[in-house]
Scaffold this motif. Sequence first.
Motif, PDB file in Angstrom:
ATOM      1  N   ALA A 140       0.803  -1.231   0.000  1.00  0.00           N
ATOM      2  CA  ALA A 140       0.000   0.000   0.000  1.00  0.00           C
ATOM      3  C   ALA A 140       0.832   1.276   0.000  1.00  0.00           C
ATOM      4  CB  ALA A 140      -0.969  -0.016   1.185  1.00  0.00           C
ATOM      5  N   PRO A 141       1.918   1.374   0.789  1.00  0.00           N
ATOM      6  CA  PRO A 141       2.678   2.633   0.806  1.00  0.00           C
ATOM      7  C   PRO A 141       3.259   3.006  -0.552  1.00  0.00           C
ATOM      8  CG  PRO A 141       3.246   1.290   2.701  1.00  0.00           C
ATOM      9  CD  PRO A 141       2.437   0.433   1.794  1.00  0.00           C
ATOM     10  N   TYR A 142       3.507   2.028  -1.411  1.00  0.00           N
ATOM     11  CA  TYR A 142       4.095   2.320  -2.720  1.00  0.00           C
ATOM     12  C   TYR A 142       3.049   2.783  -3.732  1.00  0.00           C
ATOM     13  CZ  TYR A 142       8.211  -0.091  -0.933  1.00  0.00           C
ATOM     14  OH  TYR A 142       9.297  -0.450  -0.176  1.00  0.00           O
ATOM     15  N   LEU A 143       1.773   2.668  -3.383  1.00  0.00           N
ATOM     16  CA  LEU A 143       0.719   3.015  -4.327  1.00  0.00           C
ATOM     17  C   LEU A 143       0.220   4.443  -4.148  1.00  0.00           C
ATOM     18  CD1 LEU A 143      -1.259  -0.339  -4.276  1.00  0.00           C
ATOM     19  CD2 LEU A 143       0.477   0.417  -5.895  1.00  0.00           C
ATOM     20  N   GLY A 144       0.580   5.049  -3.026  1.00  0.00           N
ATOM     21  CA  GLY A 144       0.267   6.452  -2.810  1.00  0.00           C
ATOM     22  C   GLY A 144      -1.209   6.720  -2.589  1.00  0.00           C
ATOM     23  N   GLY A 203      -4.814   7.884  -0.425  1.00  0.00           N
ATOM     24  CA  GLY A 203      -5.618   7.185   0.564  1.00  0.00           C
ATOM     25  C   GLY A 203      -6.200   5.878   0.071  1.00  0.00           C
ATOM     26  N   ASP A 204      -6.169   5.649  -1.240  1.00  0.00           N
ATOM     27  CA  ASP A 204      -6.743   4.413  -1.759  1.00  0.00           C
ATOM     28  C   ASP A 204      -5.692   3.322  -1.956  1.00  0.00           C
ATOM     29  OD1 ASP A 204      -5.389   5.384  -3.946  1.00  0.00           O
ATOM     30  OD2 ASP A 204      -7.175   5.695  -5.193  1.00  0.00           O
ATOM     31  N   GLY A 205      -4.482   3.521  -1.440  1.00  0.00           N
ATOM     32  CA  GLY A 205      -3.432   2.509  -1.557  1.00  0.00           C
ATOM     33  C   GLY A 205      -3.842   1.146  -1.033  1.00  0.00           C
ATOM     34  N   PRO A 206      -4.424   1.056   0.177  1.00  0.00           N
ATOM     35  CA  PRO A 206      -4.844  -0.254   0.689  1.00  0.00           C
ATOM     36  C   PRO A 206      -5.888  -0.938  -0.195  1.00  0.00           C
ATOM     37  CG  PRO A 206      -4.687   1.310   2.480  1.00  0.00           C
ATOM     38  CD  PRO A 206      -4.524   2.102   1.207  1.00  0.00           C
ATOM     39  N   ALA A 207      -6.831  -0.148  -0.748  1.00  0.00           N
ATOM     40  CA  ALA A 207      -7.858  -0.734  -1.618  1.00  0.00           C
ATOM     41  C   ALA A 207      -7.227  -1.259  -2.908  1.00  0.00           C
ATOM     42  CB  ALA A 207      -8.925   0.305  -1.942  1.00  0.00           C
ATOM     43  N   ARG A 208      -6.275  -0.515  -3.460  1.00  0.00           N
ATOM     44  CA  ARG A 208      -5.608  -0.953  -4.678  1.00  0.00           C
ATOM     45  C   ARG A 208      -4.817  -2.240  -4.425  1.00  0.00           C
ATOM     46  NH1 ARG A 208      -5.519   2.734  -8.773  1.00  0.00           N
ATOM     47  NH2 ARG A 208      -6.276   4.838  -8.274  1.00  0.00           N
ATOM     48  N   ALA A 209      -4.104  -2.282  -3.314  1.00  0.00           N
ATOM     49  CA  ALA A 209      -3.334  -3.476  -2.985  1.00  0.00           C
ATOM     50  C   ALA A 209      -4.254  -4.666  -2.762  1.00  0.00           C
ATOM     51  CB  ALA A 209      -2.475  -3.226  -1.747  1.00  0.00           C
ATOM     52  N   ALA A 210      -5.398  -4.435  -2.129  1.00  0.00           N
ATOM     53  CA  ALA A 210      -6.328  -5.525  -1.824  1.00  0.00           C
ATOM     54  C   ALA A 210      -6.912  -6.124  -3.093  1.00  0.00           C
ATOM     55  CB  ALA A 210      -7.446  -5.014  -0.915  1.00  0.00           C
ATOM     56  N   ILE A 211      -7.351  -5.284  -4.031  1.00  0.00           N
ATOM     57  CA  ILE A 211      -7.983  -5.840  -5.230  1.00  0.00           C
ATOM     58  C   ILE A 211      -6.948  -6.480  -6.151  1.00  0.00           C
ATOM     59  CG2 ILE A 211      -7.923  -3.723  -6.641  1.00  0.00           C
ATOM     60  CD1 ILE A 211     -10.846  -4.563  -7.484  1.00  0.00           C
ATOM     61  N   ALA A 212      -5.740  -5.911  -6.203  1.00  0.00           N
ATOM     62  CA  ALA A 212      -4.678  -6.550  -6.983  1.00  0.00           C
ATOM     63  C   ALA A 212      -4.308  -7.898  -6.376  1.00  0.00           C
ATOM     64  CB  ALA A 212      -3.454  -5.641  -7.049  1.00  0.00           C
ATOM     65  N   GLY A 213      -4.214  -7.946  -5.048  1.00  0.00           N
ATOM     66  CA  GLY A 213      -3.882  -9.189  -4.361  1.00  0.00           C
ATOM     67  C   GLY A 213      -4.942 -10.257  -4.563  1.00  0.00           C
TER      68      GLY A 213
END
Length: 200
Positions: free
Chosen positions: A141-145, A147-157
């Motif tokens: 998440a920190p690399y995605l920048g 506030g939506d970093g965690p959501a981006r990491a979650a859906i990619a994962g």
Amino acid sequence: MEPENRRTAGRRAGDSGTRAAILDAAREQFAAKGYDGASLRVIAASAGVDTGLIRHFYGSKDDLFDAALEIPQEFTQQLARAITGDPEHAGARLVETYLSLWENPASSGALLAIVRSAIVSDRAADRFQAMLTARFLADLAPYLGGGDGPARAAIAGAHLLGIAIARYVVRIGPMAEFDRATLIAWCAPTIQRYLTGPLD
């Protein structure tokens, strides 16, 4: 006088080798039978030790189970490194790194055991979910920048996990037959959108 090749109970030569043998055996048993079906006695026999050594190194069955399902930190660190650099090609780098982990003999066994255990055991699924949150999402998440970093990491994962289950665990049709370059070419644009594109 005992034959030199006779196995004796108790501590094997080398603590690190013994711990690794126990962990490998535990992953195999938990993956095949789930938490309830796996026994310390069978795990010990498979590892070539007695059950006392399992308790010595890992404590209880619960503790061994947690250790067997632990996602090695270097796995998520490699995935995090894959999305650094040029953001326009982060999706392709992430898919390539992820597939290479699943196809590397040094890491594939642990990943298979973790995912198979999560499929057959509610306890393993809960543990796996907690580890994904603590490791995969926290590392990426920190690399995605933003506030939506965690959501981006979650859906990619979630997408990548589905690919792994179809390709390496269930081995569904073409998914198991694609060469890596083809699979990367098909999946990378979608993962790229999850990482850097609009989410609405």
